[in-house]
Motif scaffolding. Sequence first.
Motif, PDB file in Angstrom:
ATOM      1  N   ARG A  25       5.138   0.514   3.862  1.00  0.00           N
ATOM      2  CA  ARG A  25       4.137   0.375   4.917  1.00  0.00           C
ATOM      3  C   ARG A  25       2.905  -0.528   4.372  1.00  0.00           C
ATOM      4  N   LEU A  26       2.404  -0.372   3.566  1.00  0.00           N
ATOM      5  CA  LEU A  26       1.157  -1.113   3.134  1.00  0.00           C
ATOM      6  C   LEU A  26       1.605  -2.655   2.737  1.00  0.00           C
ATOM      7  N   SER A  27       2.745  -2.725   2.167  1.00  0.00           N
ATOM      8  CA  SER A  27       3.232  -4.259   1.950  1.00  0.00           C
ATOM      9  C   SER A  27       3.505  -5.287   3.171  1.00  0.00           C
ATOM     10  N   ARG A  28       3.921  -4.477   4.163  1.00  0.00           N
ATOM     11  CA  ARG A  28       4.091  -5.065   5.305  1.00  0.00           C
ATOM     12  C   ARG A  28       3.025  -6.177   5.762  1.00  0.00           C
ATOM     13  N   SER A  29       1.781  -6.015   5.222  1.00  0.00           N
ATOM     14  CA  SER A  29       0.645  -6.766   5.736  1.00  0.00           C
ATOM     15  C   SER A  29       0.243  -7.990   4.528  1.00  0.00           C
ATOM     16  N   TRP A  30       1.145  -7.699   3.502  1.00  0.00           N
ATOM     17  CA  TRP A  30       0.794  -8.770   2.450  1.00  0.00           C
ATOM     18  C   TRP A  30       1.268 -10.108   2.992  1.00  0.00           C
ATOM     19  N   GLU A  34       4.355 -14.025  -0.703  1.00  0.00           N
ATOM     20  CA  GLU A  34       4.532 -12.925  -1.452  1.00  0.00           C
ATOM     21  C   GLU A  34       5.819 -12.399  -1.336  1.00  0.00           C
ATOM     22  N   LYS A  35       6.568 -12.623  -0.308  1.00  0.00           N
ATOM     23  CA  LYS A  35       7.753 -11.869  -0.005  1.00  0.00           C
ATOM     24  C   LYS A  35       8.952 -11.829  -1.087  1.00  0.00           C
ATOM     25  N   THR A  39       6.021  -8.301  -3.029  1.00  0.00           N
ATOM     26  CA  THR A  39       6.513  -7.669  -2.134  1.00  0.00           C
ATOM     27  C   THR A  39       8.032  -7.084  -2.452  1.00  0.00           C
ATOM     28  N   ASP A  40       8.861  -7.755  -2.709  1.00  0.00           N
ATOM     29  CA  ASP A  40      10.119  -7.697  -3.010  1.00  0.00           C
ATOM     30  C   ASP A  40      10.157  -6.734  -4.440  1.00  0.00           C
ATOM     31  N   TYR A  92      -4.553  -7.330  -2.370  1.00  0.00           N
ATOM     32  CA  TYR A  92      -3.657  -6.859  -1.383  1.00  0.00           C
ATOM     33  C   TYR A  92      -3.984  -5.410  -1.249  1.00  0.00           C
ATOM     34  N   LEU A  93      -4.547  -4.912  -2.024  1.00  0.00           N
ATOM     35  CA  LEU A  93      -4.480  -3.200  -2.169  1.00  0.00           C
ATOM     36  C   LEU A  93      -6.060  -3.146  -2.203  1.00  0.00           C
TER      37      LEU A  93
END
Length: 125
Positions: A25-30, A34-35, A39-40, A92-93
């Motif tokens: 959920r949180l990484s969807r906005s990164w 970074e995909k 993120t991956d 990112y966090l």
Amino acid sequence: MVEIKSATDLIVYQKAYVLAMEIFRLSRSWPSEEKYSLTDQIRRSSRGVCANLREAWSKRRYEAHFINKLTDADGENSETDTWLDFAKDCGYLSPEDHGYLTRQAGEVGAMLGAMINDPGPFLSR
């Protein structure tokens, strides 16, 4: 005492699953750049904890195999913790989200460590 019929009944599995979903959920906005890196990687490692727990459960007839897969799950959890540090340090966090997620990862790690150190109650006979 609750009867454990599958890995999904384990509290450690449930905690790891919630952690993986919160990370998703949180990484969807990164950032999109970074995909294919952070993120991956964090999504893969956090999900890997649950996947390895389910594999461990299916191999609990053999103590060495069970411990091996639990050790893999613990390794994935440690990797997730590392990626959480990178996500915080890259901005990112938030420190609050990082603190919460690392505490959750710590709880999962402690539970996995306890299972590794005393697998007997989980083995099938």
